[in-house]
Design an enzyme around this catalytic site. Structure first.
Site, PDB file in Angstrom:
ATOM      1  N   HIS A  68       0.834  -1.206   0.000  1.00  0.00           N
ATOM      2  CA  HIS A  68       0.000   0.000   0.000  1.00  0.00           C
ATOM      3  C   HIS A  68       0.871   1.258   0.000  1.00  0.00           C
ATOM      4  CE1 HIS A  68      -3.252  -2.800   1.308  1.00  0.00           C
ATOM      5  NE2 HIS A  68      -3.910  -2.060   0.440  1.00  0.00           N
ATOM      6  N   ASN A  69       1.506   1.488  -1.136  1.00  0.00           N
ATOM      7  CA  ASN A  69       2.425   2.625  -1.255  1.00  0.00           C
ATOM      8  C   ASN A  69       2.097   3.443  -2.508  1.00  0.00           C
ATOM      9  OD1 ASN A  69       3.440   1.103  -3.414  1.00  0.00           O
ATOM     10  ND2 ASN A  69       4.838   0.025  -2.047  1.00  0.00           N
ATOM     11  N   ASN A  70       3.002   4.363  -2.867  1.00  0.00           N
ATOM     12  CA  ASN A  70       2.744   5.248  -4.010  1.00  0.00           C
ATOM     13  C   ASN A  70       2.630   4.494  -5.341  1.00  0.00           C
ATOM     14  OD1 ASN A  70       5.496   4.654  -3.642  1.00  0.00           O
ATOM     15  ND2 ASN A  70       6.184   6.569  -4.558  1.00  0.00           N
ATOM     16  N   LEU A  71       3.259   3.325  -5.434  1.00  0.00           N
ATOM     17  CA  LEU A  71       3.138   2.554  -6.679  1.00  0.00           C
ATOM     18  C   LEU A  71       1.717   2.011  -6.842  1.00  0.00           C
ATOM     19  CD1 LEU A  71       6.403   2.234  -6.127  1.00  0.00           C
ATOM     20  CD2 LEU A  71       6.120   0.605  -7.988  1.00  0.00           C
ATOM     21  N   HIS A  72       1.145   1.552  -5.719  1.00  0.00           N
ATOM     22  CA  HIS A  72      -0.230   1.057  -5.772  1.00  0.00           C
ATOM     23  C   HIS A  72      -1.180   2.191  -6.161  1.00  0.00           C
ATOM     24  CE1 HIS A  72      -3.995  -0.892  -4.809  1.00  0.00           C
ATOM     25  NE2 HIS A  72      -4.237  -0.031  -3.832  1.00  0.00           N
ATOM     26  N   ASP A 216      -8.989  -1.165  -7.885  1.00  0.00           N
ATOM     27  CA  ASP A 216      -8.265  -1.404  -6.648  1.00  0.00           C
ATOM     28  C   ASP A 216      -7.845  -2.871  -6.505  1.00  0.00           C
ATOM     29  OD1 ASP A 216      -7.216  -0.637  -4.222  1.00  0.00           O
ATOM     30  OD2 ASP A 216      -9.109  -0.805  -3.133  1.00  0.00           O
TER      31      ASP A 216
HETATM   32  P1  5GP Z   1      -7.082  -1.632  -0.671  1.00  0.00           P
HETATM   33  O1  5GP Z   1      -6.575  -2.024   0.667  1.00  0.00           O
HETATM   34  O2  5GP Z   1      -5.998  -1.693  -1.715  1.00  0.00           O
HETATM   35  O3  5GP Z   1      -7.824  -0.356  -0.719  1.00  0.00           O
HETATM   36  O4  5GP Z   1      -8.197  -2.710  -1.015  1.00  0.00           O
HETATM   37  C1  5GP Z   1      -7.938  -3.859  -1.666  1.00  0.00           C
HETATM   38  C2  5GP Z   1      -8.006  -5.031  -0.734  1.00  0.00           C
HETATM   39  O5  5GP Z   1      -8.174  -6.175  -1.547  1.00  0.00           O
HETATM   40  C3  5GP Z   1      -6.693  -5.285   0.015  1.00  0.00           C
HETATM   41  O6  5GP Z   1      -6.612  -4.649   1.239  1.00  0.00           O
HETATM   42  C4  5GP Z   1      -6.717  -6.775   0.183  1.00  0.00           C
HETATM   43  O7  5GP Z   1      -7.481  -7.128   1.299  1.00  0.00           O
HETATM   44  C5  5GP Z   1      -7.444  -7.246  -1.046  1.00  0.00           C
HETATM   45  N1  5GP Z   1      -6.507  -7.719  -2.057  1.00  0.00           N
HETATM   46  C6  5GP Z   1      -5.958  -7.015  -3.078  1.00  0.00           C
HETATM   47  N2  5GP Z   1      -5.164  -7.814  -3.812  1.00  0.00           N
HETATM   48  C7  5GP Z   1      -5.225  -9.026  -3.248  1.00  0.00           C
HETATM   49  C8  5GP Z   1      -4.622 -10.289  -3.545  1.00  0.00           C
HETATM   50  O8  5GP Z   1      -3.869 -10.462  -4.482  1.00  0.00           O
HETATM   51  N3  5GP Z   1      -4.928 -11.324  -2.717  1.00  0.00           N
HETATM   52  C9  5GP Z   1      -5.762 -11.207  -1.650  1.00  0.00           C
HETATM   53  N4  5GP Z   1      -6.015 -12.276  -0.908  1.00  0.00           N
HETATM   54  N5  5GP Z   1      -6.340 -10.034  -1.343  1.00  0.00           N
HETATM   55  C10 5GP Z   1      -6.079  -8.970  -2.127  1.00  0.00           C
HETATM   56 MN    MN Z   2      -6.080   0.222  -2.712  1.00  0.00          MN
END
Ligand code: 5GP
Ligand code: MN
Length: 360
Positions: A68-72, A216
């Site tokens: 969860h950084n600037n790349l994301h 996302d």
């Molecule tokens: P964000 O936290 O980026 O706003 O919301 C996306 C959420 O989706 C992440 O916190 C995480 O829980 C879930 N997520 C995103 N990518 C993956 C992945 O590759 N695998 C799993 N298990 N969860 C993911």
């Molecule tokens: Mn996100």
């Protein structure tokens, strides 16, 4: 500068970040907002925009999170741009809605702590106390981002009218709150219900919120090398949370125990139960809302042609491929585990045999 493939589904944000000396949010944010003409339409002074994006980037780097950084942030903004321009969604939105959509994507995880909402609640963090355990992180991302806009030298919305600002703010709040995974199933169900009606009427805010949610969680629908890298980084972030949970005597959250997490299997589950259904509902929604914009009124003789508009879906092939690779990986992991168990049993037997030998 690696911006030539910005319109591609599997854009490489990692290379962009390298080319941009670790400031992908600044480069991409600036590029996108100017491409869509936002700087001009909303009279955003460029120095102010640079200050704002710089602050946003800083906030993303505060906790040094692997995922969860600037790349994301840049990745989600680029994916949003893909949907806006390559499906034609931008033609259905007003300039203000496009502005809100791009800014929401850029700030949606601002100052993410690298821990989950559940961790905030269970550890009783300041943020959990402040937001009463509800959408703790999402509330923070929004609130802290709007706080940046309070500083004159960072206020990119300073030339919006009061009405425009109200609408912008409402949209950004709705969109970012809807990235909370705990709304995922309800969000999909609601949209499916609307789309099943004879004359579906899709709310703009609900539509862009679903699109942001999909962006996302879109990395499992990107090229394998990108998806694999994101997965490694997300899991490392989860494992660090697990380490903290162990220290605090809290139970491990799912996927956070570095010694007992089946990565391949869990990714197959995430793709099948979360990502695929999301992309399916999102593309159905896009086709529904964009069809009226694309059906050409034919001449009087043949009457209007009922041609349903279809968007291109590069994610489908990626999802199939990625699932296939994870399944192969899961089989290999299984074999390694079985082998280890056998080795352990053999060791145990040898130990007990030796013990018996000494007892005799
Ligand atoms: P964000 O936290 O980026 O706003 O919301 C996306 C959420 O989706 C992440 O916190 C995480 O829980 C879930 N997520 C995103 N990518 C993956 C992945 O590759 N695998 C799993 N298990 N969860 C993911
Ligand atoms: Mn996100």
């Amino acid at each position: 500068m690696k911006l030539q493939t910005l319109d591609e589904w599997s854009f490489d944000v990692f290379s962009l970040s390298e080319a941009a000396q670790g400031t992908p949010v600044k480069y991409l944010g600036y590029d996108l907002l100017s491409r869509y003409g936002m700087i001009h339409k909303f009279k955003v002074p460029t120095a102010i925009l640079e200050n704002f994006l710089g602050k946003v980037e800083e906030g993303y780097c505060r906790y040094r999170n692997p995922y969860h950084n600037n790349l994301h942030a840049a990745d989600v903004a680029q994916t949003m741009h893909y949907i806006l321009c390559r499906t034609g969604l931008m033609n259905w939105l007003t300039d203000l809605e496009i502005f809100a959509t791009l800014v929401a994507a850029l700030i949606h995880d601002y100052e993410h702590t690298g821990t989950t909402n559940n961790f905030h609640v269970m550890s009783g963090s300041e943020a959990a106390l402040l937001y009463n355990d509800r959408a703790v992180l999402e509330n923070h991302h929004i609130s802290a981002s709007f706080r940046i806009l309070r500083e004159d030298e960072c206020n990119i919305v300073q030339n919006l009218s009061i009405e425009e600002f109200r609408e912008f703010r409402t949209l950004v709040i709705d969109m970012v709150l809807a990235t909370d995974m705990s709304f995922h199933f309800q969000q999909l169900k609601n949209m499916k219900n609307i789309l099943s009606l004879a004359e579906p009427k899709v709310d703009k805010s609900k539509a862009v919120s679903l699109v942001l949610h999909c962006c996302d969680i879109s990395h499992p629908a990107k090229r394998w090398d990108l998806h694999h890298r994101w997965t490694t980084q997300l899991l490392e972030e989860f494992f660090r949370q697990g380490d903290k949970e162990r220290e605090l005597g809290l139970p491990f959250s799912p996927l956070c125990d570095r010694n007992n997490t089946l990565v391949a299997e869990s990714q197959i589950g995430f793709i099948e139960f979360i990502v695929e259904p999301s992309m399916q509902v999102c593309s159905d929604m896009l086709e529904t809302i964009l069809t009226p914009l694309n059906v050409k009124e034919n001449n009087e003789e043949s009457g209007p042609v009922d041609r349903t508009f279809q968007i291109i879906k590069p994610w489908i092939a990626c999802l199939v491929e990625n699932k296939k690779i994870w399944k192969e990986q899961a089989i290999k992991d299984d074999e390694i585990r079985a082998q280890k168990e056998q080795d352990h049993k053999k060791e145990d037997n040898e130990i007990s045999n030796n013990a018996q030998g000494t007892n005799e």
